[in-house]
Every structure is written in structure tokens, then in C-alpha cells.
Design an enzyme around this catalytic site. Structure first.
Site, mmCIF file in Angstrom:
data_model
loop_
_atom_site.group_PDB
_atom_site.id
_atom_site.type_symbol
_atom_site.label_atom_id
_atom_site.label_comp_id
_atom_site.label_asym_id
_atom_site.label_seq_id
_atom_site.Cartn_x
_atom_site.Cartn_y
_atom_site.Cartn_z
ATOM 1 N N CYS A 1 -0.248 4.030 2.439
ATOM 2 C CA CYS A 1 0.080 3.623 3.817
ATOM 3 C C CYS A 1 1.505 4.037 4.169
ATOM 4 O O CYS A 1 1.770 4.540 5.274
ATOM 5 C CB CYS A 1 -0.068 2.112 3.981
ATOM 6 S SG CYS A 1 -1.731 1.471 3.726
ATOM 7 N N CYS B 1 0.834 -1.219 0.000
ATOM 8 C CA CYS B 1 0.000 0.000 0.000
ATOM 9 C C CYS B 1 0.860 1.256 0.000
ATOM 10 O O CYS B 1 1.465 1.610 1.017
ATOM 11 C CB CYS B 1 -0.930 -0.028 1.212
ATOM 12 S SG CYS B 1 -1.876 1.488 1.454
#
Length: 303
Positions: free
Chosen positions: A42, A39
Site C-alpha cells: 500500500c 501494508c
């Protein structure tokens, strides 16, 4: 979370979650960061969360990262649909969705709001509870006229909590009352940036400024003679008000300024009104005396 039908790995994950999240959340605010290695957003958010959590650690904030690929059961229990997802947990309950907050400023504002509403028990809150009665004691001693003892009390508090605006303000105001305005100014110049604009610091700065223009013990005879000779000598009244305030006779000081305002409210670009507001700030805007002067001023200005 029910454990019936869970695998050994899932029960272990649940037990770890209880130890890392649920138990600490009984007294702390736990930030849950649901993320994954693949991700990109993230990875961008992680350093922001880590910095904010570190900054708020003494206020009882803890960051726990949940890898959704490795802890699928936990992610499922929280119904995580996309990542990053960030939640705040207190006493085992979800209290806020922090996901929309992606910048440090957004996160800190949100955390400040949450912490103001919840009984989180961090080191900062515990220290605040300890020093609150000490600050009250210092203010009481200062109001009683023992400036040197008040200064000692506030000095001890300030050493315990260097970032406490009330303690720093009290120390500076006590030094002013003790006839040491230069020391008071030096104390205020050391105020951390985080509290430099706090109302308590502004109050102390007003006290220092007032002491610089009207030192304690200033002779009032000259001003009184000038006023007796010319009741419209507003400059003399203005200086007399400062000297009276420095002496501690705040009622008489206010009366002189109200006399100027009543005779010529626009004199010297409203200097009398501005000085009266400064007096109120020095005394404390919540003080009954300040409230009474605000009512007097409103009665003059709005009639």
C-alpha cells in the site's frame, strides 16, 4: 447502505463516505484506495496513486483513501478481501477495479479508457466543450480564405488551452496560409511534449514543410514550359504540383502528381506518391477531397 442497527460511529462513517465519495462521484470519477498502515505494498502504491490523481484532477478525478482498520464497515460493504484494493466509482456505482494497475503507465492508460466512456465533468472537459465550437469556427474561417482572422481565432483558443493540439495546429496552418511559415514553425516548436506526436500537429508540420519548398506566389511558368518541352520531366511536374498547392489549386496539384505516378510510379523513390500523401495530410485526411484522392491513388496502385 442501510443504517438500521448501526452504531453512532458507523453512521458517522457512512455519512462521511457519502460526502467524500458518493456526492462527488455524481460528476467526478472517484478513486477509492483501500489501505492500512501495516501494508507495505500500500505504501509503495500510494505515491503513484497520488501523482496520477493530481495529474488527472482537472479531468475530474479525485482520490479518496479508506483505512480498512478504521473504516471496517466501508471495507466490508465493498467486500475487500486484501489490500491494496483500488476501485473507481462514478455516480455512486463501482465502474472499474484498478487494483491490477500498479504503475503510473498502467493507471493512466486505464483512466484514459474510463474517461473516454463516462460523462465525467472535470475542468478539462468543460474547457473542451467551450473551445470545440471555437475551433470549428477557426477552421471554417481558414477554409474560407481569411487566414489572418483564422490565426487570431486560433491564437485566442491556444491561449485558453495551451495543450490543445487542434488549436495549435490551426494556428500554425493559418500562419502558413497567411504567408508566415517561419512563425508557424516557431509555434510548432513550442508544442508541449504531450501533444508533439498528435496527428493534428503532424498535419501542421506538413503544411510548414510544404510552404518551405513551395512558397505561396511561386511562379509556375518555368515548370509549365519545361513540361511542354518534355512531358517526362517529372522534376518539373513535381515542383509545379507544389507551387499549385501553395496557390490553393489542389486539384491541379494532384493531377500533376498523378501524371507522374501514371508515367513512372517509382520515380525518385516514389516521391510523387509521398508528396500526394503529404497534400492529403495538410488538407486533412477526413476531408472529402483527401478521400477522393485516396480512391484515385488506390485505383492506380492496385490495378
Amino acid at each position: 447502505m442501510a443504517t438500521l442497527g448501526m452504531s453512532a460511529a458507523e453512521r458517522e462513517a457512512l455519512e462521511t463516505f457519502k460526502q467524500d465519495v458518493v456526492e462527488p462521484s455524481m460528476t467526478s470519477l472517484v478513486i477509492l484506495d483501500f489501505w492500512a498502515e501495516w501494508c507495505g505494498p500500500c505504501k509503495q502504491l500510494t505515491p503513484v496513486l497520488e501523482k496520477v490523481a493530481a495529474d488527472y484532477a482537472d479531468r475530474g478525478v479525485k482520490l479518496v483513501k479508506i483505512n480498512v482498520d478504521e473504516q471496517k464497515m466501508i471495507a466490508a460493504q465493498f467486500r475487500v478481501q486484501s489490500i491494496p484494493t483500488v476501485y473507481a466509482i462514478f455516480q455512486g456505482q463501482l465502474v472499474a477495479d484498478l487494483t491490477p494497475a500498479r504503475t503510473e503507465g498502467q493507471l493512466t492508460r486505464t483512466l484514459d479508457q474510463i474517461l473516454a466512456q463516462l460523462p465525467v465533468e472535470g475542468e478539462a472537459q468543460q474547457l473542451e466543450a467551450q473551445i470545440e465550437p471555437l475551433i470549428a469556427m477557426g477552421e471554417e474561417v481558414l477554409a474560407g480564405g481569411d487566414a489572418e482572422r483564422a490565426a487570431n481565432i486560433f491564437q485566442q483558443i491556444q491561449e485558453m488551452a495551451p495543450d490543445n493540439a487542434e488549436a495549435l495546429s490551426g494556428l500554425a496552418r493559418a500562419l502558413v496560409a497567411a504567408g508566415r511559415p517561419d512563425e508557424a514553425k516557431a509555434v510548432l516548436d513550442t508544442a508541449p511534449e504531450s501533444i508533439a506526436n498528435d496527428p493534428a500537429i503532424a498535419r501542421a508540420r506538413s503544411a510548414v514543410e510544404l510552404a518551405s519548398v513551395a512558397p505561396a506566389g511561386a511562379d509556375t511558368a518555368e515548370f509549365e514550359q519545361r513540361i511542354a518541352a518534355n512531358p517526362n520531366d517529372h522534376e518539373a511536374r513535381y515542383e509545379l504540383a507544389g507551387a499549385l498547392m501553395a496557390r490553393g489549386d489542389r486539384d491541379a496539384a494532384a493531377d500533376q502528381l498523378f501524371e507522374i505516378i501514371g508515367r513512372d510510379r517509382e520515380w525518385n523513390e516514389g516521391a510523387a506518391r509521398k508528396r500526394l500523401l503529404q497534400f492529403m495530410e495538410v488538407v486533412g485526411l477526413e476531408d472529402p477531397w483527401a478521400s477522393a484522392q485516396r480512391r484515385r491513388l488506390s485505383a492506380i496502385l492496385f490495378t
